[in-house]
Enzyme design. Structure first.
Site, PDB file in Angstrom:
ATOM      1  N   ASP A 126     -22.636 -35.958 -10.220  1.00  0.00           N
ATOM      2  CA  ASP A 126     -22.116 -35.076 -11.256  1.00  0.00           C
ATOM      3  C   ASP A 126     -22.074 -33.629 -10.748  1.00  0.00           C
ATOM      4  N   CYS A 180     -14.091 -55.703 -21.894  1.00  0.00           N
ATOM      5  CA  CYS A 180     -14.049 -55.116 -23.245  1.00  0.00           C
ATOM      6  C   CYS A 180     -13.356 -56.059 -24.227  1.00  0.00           C
ATOM      7  N   CYS A 183     -12.731 -55.852 -28.300  1.00  0.00           N
ATOM      8  CA  CYS A 183     -13.720 -54.967 -28.928  1.00  0.00           C
ATOM      9  C   CYS A 183     -13.196 -53.523 -28.980  1.00  0.00           C
ATOM     10  N   CYS A 186     -16.685 -48.816 -29.824  1.00  0.00           N
ATOM     11  CA  CYS A 186     -16.959 -47.434 -29.407  1.00  0.00           C
ATOM     12  C   CYS A 186     -15.998 -46.471 -30.099  1.00  0.00           C
ATOM     13  N   CYS A 190     -17.184 -43.420 -32.767  1.00  0.00           N
ATOM     14  CA  CYS A 190     -17.125 -42.011 -32.358  1.00  0.00           C
ATOM     15  C   CYS A 190     -16.990 -41.117 -33.596  1.00  0.00           C
ATOM     16  N   CYS A 205     -14.878 -34.036 -28.261  1.00  0.00           N
ATOM     17  CA  CYS A 205     -16.131 -34.747 -27.945  1.00  0.00           C
ATOM     18  C   CYS A 205     -17.361 -33.877 -28.233  1.00  0.00           C
ATOM     19  N   CYS A 235     -20.903 -43.513 -28.601  1.00  0.00           N
ATOM     20  CA  CYS A 235     -19.985 -44.529 -28.061  1.00  0.00           C
ATOM     21  C   CYS A 235     -20.696 -45.469 -27.092  1.00  0.00           C
ATOM     22  N   CYS A 239     -21.869 -49.967 -28.070  1.00  0.00           N
ATOM     23  CA  CYS A 239     -21.339 -50.934 -27.093  1.00  0.00           C
ATOM     24  C   CYS A 239     -22.250 -52.158 -26.970  1.00  0.00           C
TER      25      CYS A 239
HETATM   26  C1  B12 Z   1     -16.037 -33.728 -17.187  1.00  0.00           C
HETATM   27  C2  B12 Z   1     -17.084 -34.745 -17.547  1.00  0.00           C
HETATM   28  C3  B12 Z   1     -17.418 -34.869 -18.887  1.00  0.00           C
HETATM   29  C4  B12 Z   1     -16.649 -34.151 -20.010  1.00  0.00           C
HETATM   30  C5  B12 Z   1     -15.299 -34.864 -20.214  1.00  0.00           C
HETATM   31  C6  B12 Z   1     -15.437 -36.366 -20.513  1.00  0.00           C
HETATM   32  C7  B12 Z   1     -14.309 -37.196 -19.903  1.00  0.00           C
HETATM   33  N1  B12 Z   1     -13.348 -37.531 -20.682  1.00  0.00           N
HETATM   34  O1  B12 Z   1     -14.304 -37.489 -18.725  1.00  0.00           O
HETATM   35  C8  B12 Z   1     -17.637 -34.228 -21.192  1.00  0.00           C
HETATM   36  C9  B12 Z   1     -18.513 -32.983 -21.202  1.00  0.00           C
HETATM   37  C10 B12 Z   1     -17.027 -34.394 -22.576  1.00  0.00           C
HETATM   38  C11 B12 Z   1     -18.496 -35.428 -20.753  1.00  0.00           C
HETATM   39  C12 B12 Z   1     -19.199 -36.224 -21.632  1.00  0.00           C
HETATM   40  C13 B12 Z   1     -19.995 -37.289 -21.238  1.00  0.00           C
HETATM   41  N2  B12 Z   1     -20.349 -37.605 -19.963  1.00  0.00           N
HETATM   42 CO1  B12 Z   1     -19.530 -36.847 -18.392  1.00  0.00          CO
HETATM   43  N3  B12 Z   1     -18.707 -36.313 -16.788  1.00  0.00           N
HETATM   44  C14 B12 Z   1     -17.715 -35.521 -16.540  1.00  0.00           C
HETATM   45  C15 B12 Z   1     -17.386 -35.519 -15.033  1.00  0.00           C
HETATM   46  C16 B12 Z   1     -17.946 -34.241 -14.407  1.00  0.00           C
HETATM   47  C17 B12 Z   1     -15.903 -35.650 -14.713  1.00  0.00           C
HETATM   48  C18 B12 Z   1     -15.198 -36.744 -15.529  1.00  0.00           C
HETATM   49  C19 B12 Z   1     -13.699 -36.638 -15.423  1.00  0.00           C
HETATM   50  O2  B12 Z   1     -13.168 -36.311 -14.399  1.00  0.00           O
HETATM   51  N4  B12 Z   1     -13.022 -36.921 -16.529  1.00  0.00           N
HETATM   52  C20 B12 Z   1     -11.565 -36.939 -16.591  1.00  0.00           C
HETATM   53  C21 B12 Z   1     -11.126 -38.394 -16.617  1.00  0.00           C
HETATM   54  C22 B12 Z   1      -9.642 -38.547 -16.804  1.00  0.00           C
HETATM   55  O3  B12 Z   1     -11.481 -38.844 -15.342  1.00  0.00           O
HETATM   56  P1  B12 Z   1     -12.514 -40.049 -15.102  1.00  0.00           P
HETATM   57  O4  B12 Z   1     -13.370 -40.216 -16.296  1.00  0.00           O
HETATM   58  O5  B12 Z   1     -13.189 -39.875 -13.807  1.00  0.00           O
HETATM   59  O6  B12 Z   1     -11.474 -41.218 -15.081  1.00  0.00           O
HETATM   60  C23 B12 Z   1     -11.014 -41.744 -13.876  1.00  0.00           C
HETATM   61  C24 B12 Z   1     -11.236 -43.215 -13.897  1.00  0.00           C
HETATM   62  O7  B12 Z   1     -11.918 -43.560 -15.081  1.00  0.00           O
HETATM   63  C25 B12 Z   1      -9.848 -43.764 -13.754  1.00  0.00           C
HETATM   64  N5  B12 Z   1      -9.525 -44.762 -14.761  1.00  0.00           N
HETATM   65  C26 B12 Z   1      -9.864 -44.874 -16.042  1.00  0.00           C
HETATM   66  N6  B12 Z   1      -9.337 -45.958 -16.577  1.00  0.00           N
HETATM   67  C27 B12 Z   1      -8.609 -46.553 -15.599  1.00  0.00           C
HETATM   68  C28 B12 Z   1      -7.853 -47.691 -15.611  1.00  0.00           C
HETATM   69  C29 B12 Z   1      -7.179 -48.035 -14.440  1.00  0.00           C
HETATM   70  C30 B12 Z   1      -6.354 -49.253 -14.474  1.00  0.00           C
HETATM   71  C31 B12 Z   1      -7.300 -47.223 -13.263  1.00  0.00           C
HETATM   72  C32 B12 Z   1      -6.601 -47.554 -12.003  1.00  0.00           C
HETATM   73  C33 B12 Z   1      -8.095 -46.076 -13.272  1.00  0.00           C
HETATM   74  C34 B12 Z   1      -8.730 -45.786 -14.450  1.00  0.00           C
HETATM   75  O8  B12 Z   1      -8.893 -42.742 -13.795  1.00  0.00           O
HETATM   76  C35 B12 Z   1      -9.510 -41.494 -13.881  1.00  0.00           C
HETATM   77  C36 B12 Z   1      -9.061 -40.609 -12.748  1.00  0.00           C
HETATM   78  O9  B12 Z   1      -9.516 -41.066 -11.520  1.00  0.00           O
HETATM   79  C37 B12 Z   1     -18.152 -36.810 -14.551  1.00  0.00           C
HETATM   80  C38 B12 Z   1     -18.733 -36.748 -13.133  1.00  0.00           C
HETATM   81  C39 B12 Z   1     -17.639 -36.958 -12.108  1.00  0.00           C
HETATM   82  N7  B12 Z   1     -17.557 -36.067 -11.148  1.00  0.00           N
HETATM   83  O10 B12 Z   1     -16.890 -37.904 -12.166  1.00  0.00           O
HETATM   84  C40 B12 Z   1     -19.284 -36.967 -15.620  1.00  0.00           C
HETATM   85  C41 B12 Z   1     -19.694 -38.375 -16.035  1.00  0.00           C
HETATM   86  C42 B12 Z   1     -18.422 -39.170 -16.233  1.00  0.00           C
HETATM   87  N8  B12 Z   1     -20.325 -38.173 -17.334  1.00  0.00           N
HETATM   88  C43 B12 Z   1     -21.285 -38.995 -17.592  1.00  0.00           C
HETATM   89  C44 B12 Z   1     -21.959 -39.085 -18.842  1.00  0.00           C
HETATM   90  C45 B12 Z   1     -23.272 -39.861 -18.866  1.00  0.00           C
HETATM   91  C46 B12 Z   1     -21.419 -38.476 -19.994  1.00  0.00           C
HETATM   92  C47 B12 Z   1     -21.901 -38.660 -21.447  1.00  0.00           C
HETATM   93  C48 B12 Z   1     -22.333 -40.069 -21.809  1.00  0.00           C
HETATM   94  C49 B12 Z   1     -23.043 -37.626 -21.704  1.00  0.00           C
HETATM   95  C50 B12 Z   1     -23.634 -37.615 -23.123  1.00  0.00           C
HETATM   96  N9  B12 Z   1     -24.431 -38.616 -23.492  1.00  0.00           N
HETATM   97  O11 B12 Z   1     -23.423 -36.687 -23.860  1.00  0.00           O
HETATM   98  C51 B12 Z   1     -20.627 -38.225 -22.238  1.00  0.00           C
HETATM   99  C52 B12 Z   1     -19.687 -39.424 -22.490  1.00  0.00           C
HETATM  100  C53 B12 Z   1     -18.321 -39.036 -22.997  1.00  0.00           C
HETATM  101  C54 B12 Z   1     -17.280 -40.122 -22.718  1.00  0.00           C
HETATM  102  N10 B12 Z   1     -17.171 -41.096 -23.600  1.00  0.00           N
HETATM  103  O12 B12 Z   1     -16.601 -40.064 -21.689  1.00  0.00           O
HETATM  104  C55 B12 Z   1     -21.557 -39.925 -16.407  1.00  0.00           C
HETATM  105  C56 B12 Z   1     -21.035 -41.334 -16.720  1.00  0.00           C
HETATM  106  C57 B12 Z   1     -21.925 -42.483 -16.270  1.00  0.00           C
HETATM  107  C58 B12 Z   1     -21.277 -43.818 -16.592  1.00  0.00           C
HETATM  108  N11 B12 Z   1     -22.067 -44.854 -16.750  1.00  0.00           N
HETATM  109  O13 B12 Z   1     -20.087 -43.947 -16.688  1.00  0.00           O
HETATM  110  C59 B12 Z   1     -20.785 -39.161 -15.227  1.00  0.00           C
HETATM  111  C60 B12 Z   1     -20.177 -40.084 -14.192  1.00  0.00           C
HETATM  112  C61 B12 Z   1     -21.822 -38.217 -14.582  1.00  0.00           C
HETATM  113  C62 B12 Z   1     -22.782 -38.955 -13.643  1.00  0.00           C
HETATM  114  N12 B12 Z   1     -22.691 -38.714 -12.353  1.00  0.00           N
HETATM  115  O14 B12 Z   1     -23.588 -39.756 -14.050  1.00  0.00           O
HETATM  116  N13 B12 Z   1     -18.416 -35.643 -19.404  1.00  0.00           N
HETATM  117  S1  SF4 Z   2     -17.869 -50.832 -27.302  1.00  0.00           S
HETATM  118 FE1  SF4 Z   2     -18.166 -51.349 -25.128  1.00  0.00          FE
HETATM  119  S2  SF4 Z   2     -17.222 -53.394 -24.917  1.00  0.00           S
HETATM  120 FE2  SF4 Z   2     -16.504 -52.533 -26.847  1.00  0.00          FE
HETATM  121  S3  SF4 Z   2     -14.530 -51.553 -26.274  1.00  0.00           S
HETATM  122 FE3  SF4 Z   2     -16.121 -49.987 -26.193  1.00  0.00          FE
HETATM  123  S4  SF4 Z   2     -16.743 -49.955 -24.049  1.00  0.00           S
HETATM  124 FE4  SF4 Z   2     -15.659 -51.896 -24.376  1.00  0.00          FE
HETATM  125  S1  SF4 Z   3     -19.832 -38.867 -26.564  1.00  0.00           S
HETATM  126 FE1  SF4 Z   3     -17.886 -37.993 -27.254  1.00  0.00          FE
HETATM  127  S2  SF4 Z   3     -16.502 -39.742 -27.154  1.00  0.00           S
HETATM  128 FE2  SF4 Z   3     -18.566 -40.615 -27.180  1.00  0.00          FE
HETATM  129  S3  SF4 Z   3     -19.014 -40.960 -29.370  1.00  0.00           S
HETATM  130 FE3  SF4 Z   3     -19.807 -38.941 -28.846  1.00  0.00          FE
HETATM  131  S4  SF4 Z   3     -18.146 -37.580 -29.466  1.00  0.00           S
HETATM  132 FE4  SF4 Z   3     -17.246 -39.609 -29.286  1.00  0.00          FE
END
Ligand code: B12
Ligand code: SF4
Ligand code: SF4
Length: 303
Positions: A126, A180, A183, A186, A190, A205, A235, A239
């Site tokens: 992260d 998933c 289902c 989540c 939210c 969020c 969320c 799950c």
């Molecule tokens: C910015 C960020 C946030 C932001 C934005 C959230 C978001 N929408 O991503 C905020 C502050 C809101 C946030 C919240 C949370 N976060 Co955060 N966050 C990040 C961070 C720094 C970047 C994520 C990012 O780039 N998001 C933009 C989206 C578009 O990108 P992405 O999620 O990486 O998605 C990629 C893949 O998922 C892929 N993808 C998705 N679906 C599909 C489907 C297909 C077919 C394909 C090919 C690809 C694909 O495409 C995207 C681009 O590569 C990461 C760390 C990191 N460097 O990755 C941690 C991270 C994602 N966060 C984490 C956590 C724990 C949380 C929270 C649970 C914290 C909390 N309890 O409050 C919440 C959960 C919110 C949620 N439901 O996503 C963990 C997740 C662990 C896990 N098991 O997944 C991470 C990985 C940090 C870590 N190193 O542990 N977060």
């Molecule tokens: S609650 Fe868990 S299993 Fe159900 S749609 Fe969300 S991520 Fe998938």
């Molecule tokens: S972490 Fe964000 S996306 Fe997940 S339930 Fe809470 S408000 Fe909704």
């Protein structure tokens, strides 16, 4: 030259000794598609402008580590139990010490092991320009759920992700099936309707608003804040994959990640009246320290 599977085995062994729960490996140049660009273009990152700056490096790991070939992805468990303390709910990941520091030290040890085999590495948890969920899914550690999180069939989503970019060519894992199904729990759980199409809109969020935001919470989000003091796990709590299954292996939790009793027992009245000195004493070395006293007290006042 050492065979790649031997190097992988050495990394797995080191990771296991350091307390990581799983390791998977993905090719560094896997196609990430256009999800991230679209998400940014729609402004879903709110005021996290650093995400725009990181885009070129996120899409091209070569800019982060020239010559990179493999991305080693790791999971590290954090507490699964109820996240409420006396004053409100603190996201499970943030209850104890700052994981950035905790994991950086462990990753440095694996880095050293890989250097011994001739690799050059960059390590993050992260903390760097890498799509950790994407690479974790590519490395077969789990699938990306409708809540946007990495979910393991035998472990759910309560884990940190950590990444090691390396110049070594290593044996790769394959992605697993998304389970998933039909289902949508989540999305339904939210409080702010932030989830759509498998990703989370930071503009809605609670995790963004209670931790990252540098602007005042809008009224509709404030009305939905409930008891969320810091971050949000709604969320993940909804799950089904986070419900322990009979016979599932017990995963030990690092005691550094547990909430100190002084904080757990503190009332919201006391929390909202902390002096700067008391805040520093209570939260030094924790993720909560990052948001500062002012943001914390604003969160408490909304509860
Ligand atoms: C910015 C960020 C946030 C932001 C934005 C959230 C978001 N929408 O991503 C905020 C502050 C809101 C946030 C919240 C949370 N976060 Co955060 N966050 C990040 C961070 C720094 C970047 C994520 C990012 O780039 N998001 C933009 C989206 C578009 O990108 P992405 O999620 O990486 O998605 C990629 C893949 O998922 C892929 N993808 C998705 N679906 C599909 C489907 C297909 C077919 C394909 C090919 C690809 C694909 O495409 C995207 C681009 O590569 C990461 C760390 C990191 N460097 O990755 C941690 C991270 C994602 N966060 C984490 C956590 C724990 C949380 C929270 C649970 C914290 C909390 N309890 O409050 C919440 C959960 C919110 C949620 N439901 O996503 C963990 C997740 C662990 C896990 N098991 O997944 C991470 C990985 C940090 C870590 N190193 O542990 N977060
Ligand atoms: S609650 Fe868990 S299993 Fe159900 S749609 Fe969300 S991520 Fe998938
Ligand atoms: S972490 Fe964000 S996306 Fe997940 S339930 Fe809470 S408000 Fe909704």
């Amino acid at each position: 030259m050492t065979a790649p599977h031997i190097i992988r085995h050495a990394a797995e062994y080191a990771a296991h000794l350091l307390g990581f729960s799983a390791l998977g490996i993905a090719p560094a140049h896997a196609d990430q598609g256009e999800r991230l660009q679209n998400w940014l273009a729609e402004g879903q990152h709110a005021d996290m402008e650093w995400m725009e700056r990181h885009l070129p490096a996120r899409l091209n790991p070569e800019l982060v580590l020239p010559g990179v070939r493999s991305v080693i992805m790791l999971t590290y468990e954090y507490p699964r139990h109820d996240s409420r303390c006396t004053s409100g709910a603190v996201a499970r990941y943030a209850q104890g010490e700052d994981y950035h520091k905790l994991l950086a030290a462990k990753l440095a040890d694996i880095d050293e092991t890989l250097s011994f085999y001739g690799g050059t590495q960059r390590c993050f948890s992260d903390s760097g320009p890498i799509s950790e969920r994407f690479f974790a899914a590519q490395a077969g550690l789990g699938w990306i759920g409708r809540n946007g999180l990495l979910i393991r069939q035998h472990g759910g989503s309560y884990c940190f992700l950590a990444s090691i970019l390396t110049t070594l060519e290593l044996p790769y894992d394959s992605p697993v099936t998304n389970r998933c199904g039909n289902c949508h729990r989540c999305e339904q759980a939210c409080p702010t309707a932030a989830l759509k199409n498998g990703s989370c809109d930071a503009r809605r969020c609670l995790s963004y608003w209670t931790i990252e935001a540098h602007q005042d919470m809008p009224d509709d989000i404030r009305a939905a804040q409930g008891n969320h003091l810091y971050g949000c796990d709604a969320c993940q709590e909804a799950c089904p994959w986070n419900t322990p299954r009979p016979g599932a292996p017990l995963r030990p939790i690092d005691p550094h990640l547990l909430m100190p009793a002084t904080f757990a027992a503190m009332s919201s009245e006391k929390l909202s009246q902390l002096s700067q000195q008391e805040f520093e004493q209570l939260f030094a070395g924790t993720p909560i320290r990052r948001i500062g006293l002012e943001h914390l007290t604003a969160n408490v006042r909304n509860l």
